[in-house]
Scaffold this active site. Structure first.
Site, PDB file in Angstrom:
ATOM      1  N   CYS A 162       0.803  -1.219   0.000  1.00 12.85           N
ATOM      2  CA  CYS A 162       0.000   0.000   0.000  1.00 12.85           C
ATOM      3  C   CYS A 162       0.841   1.276   0.000  1.00 12.85           C
ATOM      4  O   CYS A 162       0.293   2.379   0.015  1.00 12.85           O
ATOM      5  CB  CYS A 162      -0.961  -0.009   1.180  1.00 12.85           C
ATOM      6  SG  CYS A 162      -2.130  -1.385   1.095  1.00 12.85           S
ATOM      7  N   HIS A 302      -1.233   8.101   6.626  1.00 13.64           N
ATOM      8  CA  HIS A 302      -1.640   6.820   6.050  1.00 13.64           C
ATOM      9  C   HIS A 302      -3.040   6.489   6.548  1.00 13.64           C
ATOM     10  O   HIS A 302      -3.886   6.083   5.758  1.00 13.64           O
ATOM     11  CB  HIS A 302      -0.629   5.734   6.427  1.00 13.64           C
ATOM     12  CG  HIS A 302      -0.878   4.423   5.757  1.00 13.64           C
ATOM     13  ND1 HIS A 302      -0.962   4.299   4.385  1.00 13.64           N
ATOM     14  CD2 HIS A 302      -1.068   3.179   6.270  1.00 13.64           C
ATOM     15  CE1 HIS A 302      -1.190   3.028   4.072  1.00 13.64           C
ATOM     16  NE2 HIS A 302      -1.258   2.337   5.194  1.00 13.64           N
ATOM     17  N   GLU A 313       0.767   5.167  14.060  1.00 10.58           N
ATOM     18  CA  GLU A 313       1.138   6.352  13.277  1.00 10.58           C
ATOM     19  C   GLU A 313       0.924   7.627  14.078  1.00 10.58           C
ATOM     20  O   GLU A 313       1.757   8.535  14.058  1.00 10.58           O
ATOM     21  CB  GLU A 313       0.337   6.397  11.979  1.00 10.58           C
ATOM     22  CG  GLU A 313       0.761   7.543  11.067  1.00 10.58           C
ATOM     23  CD  GLU A 313      -0.005   7.590   9.757  1.00 10.58           C
ATOM     24  OE1 GLU A 313       0.442   8.307   8.837  1.00 10.58           O
ATOM     25  OE2 GLU A 313      -1.059   6.923   9.651  1.00 10.58           O
ATOM     26  N   LYS A 331      -8.564   8.936   3.505  1.00 13.38           N
ATOM     27  CA  LYS A 331      -9.192   7.614   3.373  1.00 13.38           C
ATOM     28  C   LYS A 331     -10.579   7.566   4.005  1.00 13.38           C
ATOM     29  O   LYS A 331     -11.347   6.640   3.738  1.00 13.38           O
ATOM     30  CB  LYS A 331      -8.293   6.537   3.987  1.00 13.38           C
ATOM     31  CG  LYS A 331      -7.029   6.244   3.183  1.00 13.38           C
ATOM     32  CD  LYS A 331      -6.235   5.113   3.813  1.00 13.38           C
ATOM     33  CE  LYS A 331      -4.982   4.763   3.025  1.00 13.38           C
ATOM     34  NZ  LYS A 331      -3.902   5.761   3.196  1.00 13.38           N
ATOM     35  N   HIS A 336      -9.509   2.935   1.194  1.00 11.10           N
ATOM     36  CA  HIS A 336      -8.082   2.634   1.023  1.00 11.10           C
ATOM     37  C   HIS A 336      -7.854   2.166  -0.406  1.00 11.10           C
ATOM     38  O   HIS A 336      -8.303   1.085  -0.802  1.00 11.10           O
ATOM     39  CB  HIS A 336      -7.678   1.557   2.024  1.00 11.10           C
ATOM     40  CG  HIS A 336      -6.202   1.364   2.156  1.00 11.10           C
ATOM     41  ND1 HIS A 336      -5.286   1.879   1.249  1.00 11.10           N
ATOM     42  CD2 HIS A 336      -5.465   0.696   3.090  1.00 11.10           C
ATOM     43  CE1 HIS A 336      -4.073   1.545   1.622  1.00 11.10           C
ATOM     44  NE2 HIS A 336      -4.153   0.822   2.732  1.00 11.10           N
ATOM     45  N   PHE A 394       1.808  -3.703   3.844  1.00 15.20           N
ATOM     46  CA  PHE A 394       2.131  -5.036   4.338  1.00 15.20           C
ATOM     47  C   PHE A 394       3.600  -5.342   4.068  1.00 15.20           C
ATOM     48  O   PHE A 394       4.172  -4.904   3.071  1.00 15.20           O
ATOM     49  CB  PHE A 394       1.270  -6.086   3.632  1.00 15.20           C
ATOM     50  CG  PHE A 394      -0.159  -6.145   4.093  1.00 15.20           C
ATOM     51  CD1 PHE A 394      -0.611  -5.413   5.162  1.00 15.20           C
ATOM     52  CD2 PHE A 394      -1.069  -6.964   3.434  1.00 15.20           C
ATOM     53  CE1 PHE A 394      -1.923  -5.475   5.593  1.00 15.20           C
ATOM     54  CE2 PHE A 394      -2.382  -7.042   3.837  1.00 15.20           C
ATOM     55  CZ  PHE A 394      -2.824  -6.303   4.917  1.00 15.20           C
TER      56      PHE A 394
END
Length: 406
Positions: A162, A302, A313, A331, A336, A394
């Protein structure tokens, strides 16, 4: 390469907010998500998605061309066409050998794979399309873009889950700094909303289960967040060295002045609990930009709406960015976009800097009390001298871009 000024002279977007930059920007500034129950996911444990609305590839591309392309490539070509026009460039007259293409995606064309696997099972191997591989291979994202626009310079696809779209932009910055090319089409595209892929995410527990109210399912930094909503789309940036852009009197929409990339080396899906990897990427991007942590005024986080990511985060932002920047996660609106997320959010960050506007974090009804950062709960207007766009993926992938005004 520190101190190299790279200009963004063109933007192109295809997102759940709409086809085009203005439709997409209006959507995130409006703070209302188009997420809905997806008929294509009927029978899946989670049926919510954030699709690109009114995307007609036969109209936007010609019918024969569209038929030969997977959806993730269709998105990229439409976004790239907008970005090139926005930059005032003409592929018919540019020196293609000096034009590079660096794009990111996480998965290639799973829609084509699932469709052709069904053909294999039901009709036999002699009915499988000869276009299976040319449509679904990840590298076709850059290859087809080069064919479409006559770009014969460096051509590659990067896959950092991502973070892929952001990694592509950082890689493009390096190519320009090294004088490998003069113009780069950089960004990412993704079309992973398929029954098999979404079943996999659901089995991992990564997706929001708030199916009674899909529009509020993506809740970055909210106390009641329970997972992400899958989206699709593309973001393409036209990037050039600032001196070259000024020489041709191009409009510079913003500058990519720093890039940091790291790995958590911690877990295949979970972020480092202290955000150590993304912290290292932030510090690397700031060092590349010649900036200090207190200089950052805005962060497009993110912010996936997953319990672990948002907390790690946010704690990193509080610990590292001592100037209390205004933080948003777009998002909340788009969902996402997976491998395209970093590119689309970099484009939104360029627009925030250019237009002195920070979109709200949609669906932030009750901020997580463990999170002590300044979150954009409403549309905010402010000058921004330095913004960060954070992306993680990931495998512990982290990419951070530092963005400044023209």
């Amino acid at each position: 390469m520190a101190g190299i000024d790279i200009a963004v002279t063109g933007l192109g977007l295809v997102t759940p907010g709409g086809v085009g930059v203005e439709a997409s920007w209006a959507s995130v500034c409006g703070g209302r998500s188009p997420a809905a129950l997806d008929p294509a996911l009927t029978g899946n444990p989670v049926r919510i998605s954030c699709r690109v609305p009114d995307f007609d590839p036969e109209r936007l591309l010609n019918a024969r061309r569209a038929h030969r392309l997977d959806r993730f490539v269709q998105f990229a070509l439409v976004a790239a066409r907008e970005a090139i026009a926005d930059a005032g460039l003409d592929p018919a007259t540019w020196d293609g050998a000096r034009v590079g293409v660096v794009l990111g995606c996480a998965d290639g064309g799973p829609g084509t794979v699932e469709q052709q696997h069904q053909v294999l099972r039901e009709q036999g191997s002699d009915r499988v399309s000869p276009l299976l591989l040319p449509k679904q291979l990840p590298n076709m994202l850059a290859g087809q873009t080069a064919i479409e626009f006559g770009a014969t310079g460096p051509n590659l696809v990067v896959a950092t889950a991502c973070a892929s779209g952001a990694t592509a932009i950082g890689t493009a910055r390096d190519l320009l700094a090294l004088n490998r090319c003069d113009v780069v089409l950089a960004g990412g595209s993704e079309a992973m909303i398929t029954p098999l892929v979404m079943a996999g995410f659901a089995q991992m527990g990564a997706l929001s289960k708030r199916q009674d109210d899909p529009a509020t399912a993506s809740r970055p930094f909210d106390a009641d967040r329970d997972g992400f909503v899958a989206g699709e789309g593309a973001g393409i940036l036209v990037m050039e060295r600032v001196a070259d852009a000024r020489a041709r009197r191009a409009r510079i929409r913003g500058r990519i002045i720093g890039y940091g990339a790291t790995a958590d080396a911690h877990h295949i899906t979970s972020p480092h609990p202290d955000g150590a990897g993304v912290e290292a990427a932030v510090r690397a991007a700031l060092a590349d930009a010649g900036a200090d942590p207190e200089d950052v005024q805005h962060v497009n986080a993110h912010g996936t709406s997953t319990p672990l990511n948002d907390l790690a985060e946010a704690r990193m932002i509080y610990r590292v960015l001592t100037g209390s920047p205004l933080v948003t996660s777009t998002k909340g609106v788009t969902g996402h976009l997976l491998g395209a997320a970093g590119a689309v959010e970099a484009a939104f960050s360029v627009l925030s800097v250019e237009r002195e506007t920070v979109p709200p974090t949609a669906n932030l009804f009750l901020p997580d009390p463990r999170i002590d950062i300044k979150l954009a709960q409403n549309l905010s207007h402010m000058p921004i001298d330095l913004a960060l766009s954070n992306s993680c993926g990931f495998g512990g992938q982290n990419t951070v871009l530092a963005i400044a005004p023209a």
